[in-house]
Design a protein around this motif. Structure first.
Motif, mmCIF file in Angstrom:
data_model
loop_
_atom_site.group_PDB
_atom_site.id
_atom_site.type_symbol
_atom_site.label_atom_id
_atom_site.label_comp_id
_atom_site.label_asym_id
_atom_site.label_seq_id
_atom_site.Cartn_x
_atom_site.Cartn_y
_atom_site.Cartn_z
ATOM 1 N N LYS A 83 -48.167 57.636 50.301
ATOM 2 C CA LYS A 83 -47.334 57.214 49.184
ATOM 3 C C LYS A 83 -47.719 55.826 48.651
ATOM 4 O O LYS A 83 -46.919 54.881 48.691
ATOM 5 C CB LYS A 83 -45.856 57.226 49.588
ATOM 6 N N PRO A 84 -48.938 55.693 48.156
ATOM 7 C CA PRO A 84 -49.352 54.378 47.642
ATOM 8 C C PRO A 84 -48.674 54.077 46.300
ATOM 9 O O PRO A 84 -48.058 54.973 45.699
ATOM 10 C CB PRO A 84 -50.859 54.556 47.437
ATOM 11 N N GLY A 85 -48.800 52.845 45.856
ATOM 12 C CA GLY A 85 -48.197 52.461 44.578
ATOM 13 C C GLY A 85 -49.064 52.847 43.404
ATOM 14 O O GLY A 85 -48.606 52.906 42.266
ATOM 15 N N LEU A 86 -50.348 53.074 43.692
ATOM 16 C CA LEU A 86 -51.299 53.387 42.632
ATOM 17 C C LEU A 86 -52.502 54.118 43.229
ATOM 18 O O LEU A 86 -52.935 53.798 44.336
ATOM 19 C CB LEU A 86 -51.777 52.068 41.992
ATOM 20 N N VAL A 87 -52.996 55.105 42.507
ATOM 21 C CA VAL A 87 -54.165 55.838 43.000
ATOM 22 C C VAL A 87 -55.281 55.736 41.967
ATOM 23 O O VAL A 87 -55.047 55.855 40.764
ATOM 24 C CB VAL A 87 -53.824 57.331 43.254
ATOM 25 N N ILE A 88 -56.502 55.490 42.446
ATOM 26 C CA ILE A 88 -57.662 55.459 41.549
ATOM 27 C C ILE A 88 -58.634 56.541 42.001
ATOM 28 O O ILE A 88 -58.978 56.612 43.183
ATOM 29 C CB ILE A 88 -58.349 54.071 41.592
ATOM 30 N N ILE A 89 -59.051 57.389 41.084
ATOM 31 C CA ILE A 89 -60.002 58.455 41.416
ATOM 32 C C ILE A 89 -61.330 58.130 40.745
ATOM 33 O O ILE A 89 -61.413 58.100 39.514
ATOM 34 C CB ILE A 89 -59.519 59.835 40.899
ATOM 35 N N ASP A 90 -62.350 57.898 41.519
ATOM 36 C CA ASP A 90 -63.653 57.510 40.962
ATOM 37 C C ASP A 90 -64.709 58.519 41.435
ATOM 38 O O ASP A 90 -65.183 58.434 42.535
ATOM 39 C CB ASP A 90 -63.989 56.100 41.434
ATOM 40 N N SER A 91 -65.096 59.498 40.745
ATOM 41 C CA SER A 91 -64.665 59.914 39.440
ATOM 42 C C SER A 91 -64.199 61.375 39.493
ATOM 43 O O SER A 91 -64.492 62.077 40.457
ATOM 44 C CB SER A 91 -65.847 59.831 38.487
ATOM 45 N N ILE A 92 -63.527 61.815 38.466
ATOM 46 C CA ILE A 92 -62.972 63.176 38.439
ATOM 47 C C ILE A 92 -64.083 64.221 38.548
ATOM 48 O O ILE A 92 -63.884 65.298 39.091
ATOM 49 C CB ILE A 92 -62.095 63.381 37.176
ATOM 50 N N GLN A 93 -65.267 63.892 38.078
ATOM 51 C CA GLN A 93 -66.355 64.874 38.115
ATOM 52 C C GLN A 93 -66.883 65.158 39.518
ATOM 53 O O GLN A 93 -67.647 66.096 39.703
ATOM 54 C CB GLN A 93 -67.515 64.417 37.221
ATOM 55 N N THR A 94 -66.493 64.336 40.486
ATOM 56 C CA THR A 94 -66.965 64.584 41.851
ATOM 57 C C THR A 94 -65.925 65.342 42.673
ATOM 58 O O THR A 94 -66.210 65.789 43.775
ATOM 59 C CB THR A 94 -67.282 63.267 42.579
ATOM 60 N N ILE A 95 -64.718 65.455 42.163
ATOM 61 C CA ILE A 95 -63.629 66.092 42.915
ATOM 62 C C ILE A 95 -63.663 67.609 42.693
ATOM 63 O O ILE A 95 -63.916 68.069 41.588
ATOM 64 C CB ILE A 95 -62.256 65.545 42.455
ATOM 65 N N SER A 96 -63.416 68.350 43.772
ATOM 66 C CA SER A 96 -63.429 69.805 43.595
ATOM 67 C C SER A 96 -62.354 70.485 44.431
ATOM 68 O O SER A 96 -61.857 69.924 45.415
ATOM 69 C CB SER A 96 -64.793 70.358 43.975
ATOM 70 N N ARG A 97 -62.004 71.665 43.988
ATOM 71 C CA ARG A 97 -61.062 72.482 44.740
ATOM 72 C C ARG A 97 -61.844 73.575 45.429
ATOM 73 O O ARG A 97 -62.653 74.254 44.804
ATOM 74 C CB ARG A 97 -60.045 73.087 43.777
ATOM 75 N N GLU A 98 -61.552 73.759 46.719
ATOM 76 C CA GLU A 98 -62.327 74.723 47.501
ATOM 77 C C GLU A 98 -62.179 76.153 46.996
ATOM 78 O O GLU A 98 -63.099 76.949 47.064
ATOM 79 C CB GLU A 98 -61.866 74.659 48.950
ATOM 80 N N ASP A 99 -60.988 76.449 46.486
ATOM 81 C CA ASP A 99 -60.728 77.833 46.085
ATOM 82 C C ASP A 99 -61.336 78.192 44.729
ATOM 83 O O ASP A 99 -61.178 79.302 44.257
ATOM 84 C CB ASP A 99 -59.221 78.110 46.083
ATOM 85 N N ILE A 100 -62.002 77.245 44.094
ATOM 86 C CA ILE A 100 -62.686 77.568 42.836
ATOM 87 C C ILE A 100 -64.184 77.541 43.105
ATOM 88 O O ILE A 100 -64.705 76.582 43.686
ATOM 89 C CB ILE A 100 -62.306 76.568 41.733
ATOM 90 N N SER A 101 -64.855 78.612 42.716
ATOM 91 C CA SER A 101 -66.247 78.739 43.156
ATOM 92 C C SER A 101 -67.241 77.882 42.368
ATOM 93 O O SER A 101 -68.344 77.658 42.826
ATOM 94 C CB SER A 101 -66.661 80.206 43.095
ATOM 95 N N SER A 102 -66.865 77.380 41.196
ATOM 96 C CA SER A 102 -67.816 76.586 40.414
ATOM 97 C C SER A 102 -68.136 75.259 41.090
ATOM 98 O O SER A 102 -67.379 74.774 41.922
ATOM 99 C CB SER A 102 -67.252 76.281 39.036
ATOM 100 N N ALA A 103 -69.242 74.674 40.670
ATOM 101 C CA ALA A 103 -69.689 73.406 41.252
ATOM 102 C C ALA A 103 -68.797 72.266 40.768
ATOM 103 O O ALA A 103 -68.214 72.354 39.690
ATOM 104 C CB ALA A 103 -71.127 73.151 40.827
ATOM 105 N N PRO A 104 -68.712 71.171 41.574
ATOM 106 C CA PRO A 104 -67.944 70.005 41.103
ATOM 107 C C PRO A 104 -68.525 69.527 39.771
ATOM 108 O O PRO A 104 -69.731 69.571 39.565
ATOM 109 C CB PRO A 104 -68.179 68.958 42.190
ATOM 110 N N GLY A 105 -67.676 69.090 38.887
ATOM 111 C CA GLY A 105 -68.157 68.605 37.595
ATOM 112 C C GLY A 105 -68.201 69.677 36.530
ATOM 113 O O GLY A 105 -68.383 69.383 35.364
#
Ligand code: TYD
Ligand code: MG
Length: 453
Positions: free
Chosen positions: A166-188
């Motif tokens: 439960k942080p006060g702020l979240v930074i994601i660097d970058s969205i193109q590197t994040i992936s969901r396992e249940d989706i078969s496409s590549a990150p980005g």
């Protein structure tokens, strides 16, 4: 038996899908942006634990919704706060996009330095190792007392960690590197970026934690452009500027919590980004004197006036189709102004190339710059010099007439602050009060400017 898979072609710029490949996207008209993606036969579902409970979604009377103004957290960087509309809103999802290497990671890490110490920050990095982030933090003199670095790219793991810490702020660097396992496409890929963004949206809204997403824009379209997620997030900030120059401009193109016209001006230095309190002064640095084709304009970016330098180069060409090049300005508007100059002022551009450049990596979209741009072009063609103490403000109509612009007083006062003494404005523009030390030249048409300069 494994689920059946099929492939579709998705435009990495706008998300348009088509069963067949095409060189040009029928959705947005971009070339070479259609990419093959695997879609599993099963429809993608939101992650199970993220289902919003039915109770939370119950309708509420507008009157009864609680609202606290102090919900905004200051970033500690004045220019950044201005673009956000006064600080970070709790539970908001903000996308910062820009070309690779422009300084997105730098500005967010620098923000961590100034944000108040009670706000704990979770910095999720899918691009750089914690050690690299530490190195950058050292360089930027970020002590990092309240920053936790988490090198992870799996959406489920990130979500779990955010809900646990439960942080006060979240930074994601970058969205193109994040992936969901249940989706078969590549990150980005488009589907990964879209699904992960909506997952972060749900996370931000349900937990009240503000989340910053960094998104790269890539002209080649090999990474899903942030265009596909613009409609999902609360605010979209573009970080732009010439990479070879030091000047960086942060611009809000969408903001659910503030004005979209505001810009923040920064300078990239050895120790990170520096705020520029007086951008006009910076844009005026090194302005050449006694040269034709140079004009000065007073723009309004949101609530803030900015003085900018315009350069036009008009040179004769032996080719039947002359070149028109605009940097920092709309190409069609340039053609329109040239047409008005030809038709209404009798200036012939048909045998000349015309190059227009806005200094400092600025981008002008305001019609109030018409008068300065048209005069710079005429000056470039006829080789007369626009006096360096003069600022030109005004919109031009197709009949060659000058039309009124908003907040003229503010624009003139900014010019006065920088030492300009003459101002050309549309004849119909009324001033709220007299401005001492500034000669006001009123013109009713573009043609009139040339005789009064
Ligand atoms: P970065 O924030 O890594 O870009 P992005 O995250 O948008 O890809 O910025 C990298 C550029 O900034 C790099 O070319 C070097 C420059 N830079 C400086 O000039 N001074 C500094 O203090 C820092 C940290 C970076
Ligand atoms: Mg980066």
């Amino acid at each position: 038996m494994p689920a059946k898979t099929k492939t579709v072609f998705v435009c990495s710029q706008c998300g348009y899908t088509s069963p067949k490949w095409a060189g040009k996207c029928s959705g947005c008209g971009e070339w070479n942006t259609m990419q093959e993606e695997i879609v599993s036969a099963e429809k993608s579902k939101p992650m199970p634990e993220s289902r919003i409970s039915k109770i939370a979604a119950a309708p509420v009377k507008l009157k009864e919704i609680e609202y606290f103004d102090e919900n905004r957290i200051s970033t500690g960087i004045k220019e950044f706060d201005r673009v956000l509309g006064g600080g970070i809103v709790k539970g908001s999802l903000v996308l910062i996009s820009g070309e690779p290497g422009i300084g997105k990671s730098t500005i967010l890490l620098q923000m961590c330095k100034y944000i108040n110490e009670e706000t704990s920050i979770l910095y999720i990095s899918g691009e750089e190792s914690p050690r690299q982030i530490k190195m950058r933090a050292e360089r930027l003199e970020v002590s990092g007392e309240n920053i936790t670095v988490f090198a992870e790219t799996d959406m489920a793991a990130i979500k779990e960690r955010v809900l646990e810490k439960k942080p006060g702020l979240v930074i994601i660097d970058s969205i193109q590197t994040i992936s969901r396992e249940d989706i078969s496409s590549a990150p980005g890929s488009v589907s990964q970026v879209k699904e992960c963004t909506s997952e972060f949206m749900r996370l931000a809204k349900n937990s009240g934690i503000p989340i910053f997403l960094i998104g790269h824009v890539n002209k080649e379209g090999s990474i899903a452009g942030p265009k596909v997620m613009e409609h999902m997030v609360d605010a979209v900030l573009y970080f732009e500027g010439e990479r070879s120059l030091d000047c960086r401009i942060l611009r809000a193109v969408k903001n659910r919590f503030g004005s979209t016209n505001e810009i923040g001006v920064f300078e990239m230095a050895n120790d990170g980004l520096r705020e520029i309190d007086n951008p006009s002064k910076m844009f005026m640095q090194g302005k050449p004197e006694g040269v034709s084709g140079i004009a000065t304009v007073s723009l309004l970016e949101g609530s803030r006036p900015i003085i900018a330098e315009i350069q036009a180069l008009v040179s004769s060409t032996p080719f039947p189709a002359p070149r028109r090049v605009a940097t920092g300005y709309d190409y069609n508007r340039l053609n329109l102004l040239i047409a008005v100059l030809e038709k209404r002022c009798g200036l012939y551009f048909g045998a000349s190339d015309a190059y227009l450049n806005i200094i400092g990596g600025l981008r002008i979209s305001e019609p109030a710059a018409d008068l300065a741009i048209a005069t710079a072009l005429a000056s470039g063609l006829k080789d007369f010099i626009i006096p360096s103490d003069t600022v030109l403000i005004g919109e031009i109509g197709l009949a060659g007439e000058t039309r009124i612009v908003s907040s003229i007083d503010k624009r003139i006062l900014e010019a006065k602050k920088l030492g300009f003494t003459r101002c050309v404005i549309p004849a119909k523009n009324k001033l709220l009060s007299e401005i001492k030390g500034m000669e006001i030249i009123r013109v009713s048409s573009l043609r009139e400017v040339f005789s009064k300069l």
